[in-house]
Write an enzyme that holds these catalytic residues in place. Structure first.
Site, PDB file in Angstrom:
ATOM      1  N   TYR A   1       7.099   4.399  -4.510  1.00 12.47           N
ATOM      2  CA  TYR A   1       6.483   4.458  -3.186  1.00 12.47           C
ATOM      3  C   TYR A   1       7.362   5.228  -2.206  1.00 12.47           C
ATOM      4  O   TYR A   1       6.887   6.103  -1.481  1.00 12.47           O
ATOM      5  CB  TYR A   1       6.228   3.037  -2.680  1.00 12.47           C
ATOM      6  CG  TYR A   1       5.632   2.972  -1.300  1.00 12.47           C
ATOM      7  CD1 TYR A   1       4.322   3.382  -1.071  1.00 12.47           C
ATOM      8  CD2 TYR A   1       6.372   2.481  -0.226  1.00 12.47           C
ATOM      9  CE1 TYR A   1       3.765   3.316   0.193  1.00 12.47           C
ATOM     10  CE2 TYR A   1       5.826   2.416   1.047  1.00 12.47           C
ATOM     11  CZ  TYR A   1       4.517   2.829   1.258  1.00 12.47           C
ATOM     12  OH  TYR A   1       3.973   2.775   2.512  1.00 12.47           O
TER      13      TYR A   1
ATOM     14  N   LYS B   1       6.476   8.707  -0.116  1.00 12.17           N
ATOM     15  CA  LYS B   1       6.512   8.743   1.345  1.00 12.17           C
ATOM     16  C   LYS B   1       7.533   9.760   1.845  1.00 12.17           C
ATOM     17  O   LYS B   1       7.314  10.422   2.874  1.00 12.17           O
ATOM     18  CB  LYS B   1       6.791   7.345   1.901  1.00 12.17           C
ATOM     19  CG  LYS B   1       5.626   6.386   1.706  1.00 12.17           C
ATOM     20  CD  LYS B   1       4.387   6.885   2.432  1.00 12.17           C
ATOM     21  CE  LYS B   1       3.128   6.138   2.100  1.00 12.17           C
ATOM     22  NZ  LYS B   1       1.952   6.623   2.856  1.00 12.17           N
TER      23      LYS B   1
ATOM     24  N   ASP C   1     -13.099  10.729  -1.892  1.00 10.69           N
ATOM     25  CA  ASP C   1     -11.881  10.389  -2.607  1.00 10.69           C
ATOM     26  C   ASP C   1     -10.895  11.524  -2.351  1.00 10.69           C
ATOM     27  O   ASP C   1     -11.149  12.675  -2.731  1.00 10.69           O
ATOM     28  CB  ASP C   1     -12.186  10.262  -4.096  1.00 10.69           C
ATOM     29  CG  ASP C   1     -10.965   9.930  -4.942  1.00 10.69           C
ATOM     30  OD1 ASP C   1      -9.820  10.089  -4.459  1.00 10.69           O
ATOM     31  OD2 ASP C   1     -11.140   9.529  -6.102  1.00 10.69           O
TER      32      ASP C   1
END
Length: 250
Positions: free
Chosen positions: A157, A161, A64
């Site tokens: 998001y 990014k 993970d």
């Protein structure tokens, strides 16, 4: 025929499906011993099977990327055979769902930051420790065209990014004196299982939003990963390369 990554080791996070699997296969096809890391053993084992069926060499490690100890272990596992880590693709991440900023789930945002920002940061941290010690290496970070432009409904998001791109640029400057290159690729939409599951009309609309009139295939992104990891891009570092069919063109 000589393979450009013969005798080199590679680590691919998020290597169990989609772009990560395609990239792992592409790196292995060029001779790399590939370690694929991710949270789901079943999909990682399938990637290893596909690589070995094609004549390549691979292993998997369950990790993970939000867990620092597991990330450190994955980077170490990639060095076990030849004592070095030459190439890395940091592909694991989380896309989230369409939500306007006013309704954006704090839980989704926190999860996205943990995977996309913390996860990539930790991956580079431990990959770079090996690469700095050996004085060479190449890292490719999987960012997104969404980190270069605004996308309504995906503010969280796009923020993560953009952060990935910023980390790529900063880390590339730190790594350059050690003979290490770090670059990011910024895909548009890619024909992954998630996209394939969408309604046909939605897929058609998404394809039309790209000036080339279609979305990418995973192999097209993998080809760019291979180039950035190879000596063919030996004077390229710190870039965020759009691979989006023109989607991010102003």
């Amino acid at each position: 025929m000589n393979k450009q990554f013969a005798g080199k080791s590679a680590l691919v996070t998020g290597g169990g499906s989609g772009i990560g699997r395609a990239s792992a296969l592409a790196l292995a096809a060029e001779g790399a011993l590939v370690t694929v890391a991710g949270r789901t053993a079943v999909t990682l084992k399938e990637t290893v099977r596909l690589i070995e069926a094609a004549g390549g060499s691979a292993r998997y490690v369950v990790a993970d990327i939000t867990d620092e100890a597991q990330v450190e272990n994955a980077a170490q596992a990639a060095t076990e055979d030849i004592g070095r880590l030459d190439l890395a693709l940091n592909n694991a991440g989380y896309d989230g769902e369409y939500q306007l900023t006013t309704d954006y789930s704090t839980e989704m945002l926190d999860h996205m930051i943990a995977l996309n920002v913390r996860g990539m940061f930790l991956s580079m941290k431990y990959e770079l420790r090996h690469m700095v010690a050996q004085g060479s290496g190449a890292i490719v970070n999987m960012a997104s065209g969404a980190g270069l432009i605004g996308v309504p409904g995906f503010s969280g998001y796009t923020a993560t990014k953009a952060a990935e791109i910023a980390m790529t640029k900063s880390s590339s400057l730190e790594a350059a004196p050690h003979g290490i290159r770090i670059n990011a690729v910024c895909p548009g939409l890619v024909d992954t299982p998630m996209i394939a599951a969408l309604d046909a009309d939605v897929r058609a609309s998404l394809s039309a939003s790209h000036p080339l009139g279609r979305i990418a295939q995973p192999q097209e992104i993998a080809d760019a990963v291979v180039w950035l990891a190879s000596d063919k891009s030996s004077f390229v570092t710190g870039i965020a390369l759009p691979i989006d069919g023109g989607y991010s063109v102003p």
